[in-house]
Design a protein around this motif. Structure first.
Motif, PDB file in Angstrom:
ATOM      1  N   ALA A  81       0.998  -1.229   0.515  1.00 14.50           N
ATOM      2  CA  ALA A  81       0.274  -0.483  -0.164  1.00 14.50           C
ATOM      3  C   ALA A  81       1.233   1.329  -0.302  1.00 14.50           C
ATOM      4  N   THR A  82       0.575   1.971  -1.112  1.00 13.81           N
ATOM      5  CA  THR A  82       0.778   3.334  -0.856  1.00 13.81           C
ATOM      6  C   THR A  82       0.015   4.762  -1.217  1.00 13.81           C
ATOM      7  N   VAL A  83       1.091   5.630  -0.239  1.00 10.12           N
ATOM      8  CA  VAL A  83       0.069   6.538   0.045  1.00 10.12           C
ATOM      9  C   VAL A  83       0.620   8.232  -0.128  1.00 10.12           C
ATOM     10  N   GLU A  84       0.411   8.645  -1.091  1.00 10.71           N
ATOM     11  CA  GLU A  84       0.599  10.037  -0.939  1.00 10.71           C
ATOM     12  C   GLU A  84      -0.345  11.379  -0.468  1.00 10.71           C
ATOM     13  N   LEU A  85       0.333  11.948   0.271  1.00  9.97           N
ATOM     14  CA  LEU A  85      -0.706  12.981   0.338  1.00  9.97           C
ATOM     15  C   LEU A  85       1.015  14.123  -0.081  1.00  9.97           C
ATOM     16  N   SER A  86      -0.232  15.077  -0.411  1.00  7.07           N
ATOM     17  CA  SER A  86      -0.204  16.789  -0.794  1.00  7.07           C
ATOM     18  C   SER A  86       0.552  17.282   1.144  1.00  7.07           C
ATOM     19  N   VAL A  87       1.248  18.021   0.879  1.00  3.37           N
ATOM     20  CA  VAL A  87       1.570  18.897   1.840  1.00  3.37           C
ATOM     21  C   VAL A  87       0.700  20.393   1.605  1.00  3.37           C
ATOM     22  N   PRO A  88      -0.420  20.794   2.868  1.00  3.34           N
ATOM     23  CA  PRO A  88      -0.993  21.847   3.065  1.00  3.34           C
ATOM     24  C   PRO A  88       0.199  22.774   3.681  1.00  3.34           C
ATOM     25  N   VAL A  89      -0.500  24.349   2.901  1.00  6.59           N
ATOM     26  CA  VAL A  89       0.164  25.343   3.608  1.00  6.59           C
ATOM     27  C   VAL A  89      -0.562  25.996   5.342  1.00  6.59           C
ATOM     28  N   LEU A  90       0.187  25.667   5.919  1.00  3.22           N
ATOM     29  CA  LEU A  90      -0.001  25.998   7.224  1.00  3.22           C
ATOM     30  C   LEU A  90      -1.830  24.636   7.311  1.00  3.22           C
ATOM     31  N   PHE A  91      -2.472  25.149   7.107  1.00  5.72           N
ATOM     32  CA  PHE A  91      -3.607  23.888   7.523  1.00  5.72           C
ATOM     33  C   PHE A  91      -4.361  23.136   6.399  1.00  5.72           C
ATOM     34  N   PRO A  92      -4.789  21.967   6.931  1.00  3.62           N
ATOM     35  CA  PRO A  92      -5.716  21.398   5.779  1.00  3.62           C
ATOM     36  C   PRO A  92      -6.169  21.341   4.889  1.00  3.62           C
ATOM     37  N   GLY A  93      -6.652  21.623   3.730  1.00  5.21           N
ATOM     38  CA  GLY A  93      -7.534  22.872   2.998  1.00  5.21           C
ATOM     39  C   GLY A  93      -8.104  23.771   2.018  1.00  5.21           C
ATOM     40  N   ALA A  94      -6.176  24.697   2.303  1.00  4.91           N
ATOM     41  CA  ALA A  94      -5.820  25.589   1.858  1.00  4.91           C
ATOM     42  C   ALA A  94      -4.915  25.443   0.868  1.00  4.91           C
ATOM     43  N   PHE A  95      -4.554  25.954   1.203  1.00  4.47           N
ATOM     44  CA  PHE A  95      -3.351  26.019  -0.586  1.00  4.47           C
ATOM     45  C   PHE A  95      -1.890  24.589  -0.449  1.00  4.47           C
ATOM     46  N   ASN A  96      -2.135  23.626  -1.194  1.00  2.00           N
ATOM     47  CA  ASN A  96      -0.863  22.517  -1.321  1.00  2.00           C
ATOM     48  C   ASN A  96       0.435  23.231  -1.977  1.00  2.00           C
TER      49      ASN A  96
END
Length: 112
Positions: A81-96
């Motif tokens: 299993a491979t999971v890749e998460l985008s890194v958010p800027v300061l908090f999730p739901g904003a810009f990545n």
């Protein structure tokens, strides 16, 4: 008062940088744990439903606001299993940020 007014923006930038490091660390925890849960769910599922079970279990662990992609290929007798998460800027739901955090886990297939 003048010194405080001059240093206050610098203090805010330092706090934001520390918070961003915390968010990145939490992202590594989420990616690794989601991959582990996905691999365990796939190992216990039937052969035809293993990839769907893996993806469902991994995405259930990731909170809303985080962009995640999951893949669960069969590699020999291992379900990886491979999971890749985008890194958010300061908090999730904003810009990545244009960076992804990988998390991988593998377990042996338990089926016949």
């Amino acid at each position: 008062m003048v010194e405080f007014a001059g240093l206050f923006p610098l203090i805010l930038v330092v706090f934001a940088a520390i918070w961003q490091c915390i968010v990145i660390g939490y992202g590594f925890y989420l990616a690794g744990s989601a991959a582990d849960r996905g691999a365990r769910a796939a190992a216990g599922a039937s052969a035809g439903a293993a990839e769907a079970a893996c993806e469902t279990a991994a995405l259930e662990f990731v909170p809303g606001g985080w962009d995640a992609s999951v893949s669960c290929p069969l590699d020999g007798d291992l379900r990886r299993a491979t999971v890749e998460l985008s890194v958010p800027v300061l908090f999730p739901g904003a810009f990545n940020l244009p960076v992804t955090i990988p998390g991988t886990a593998a377990t042996t297939e338990e089926g016949p």
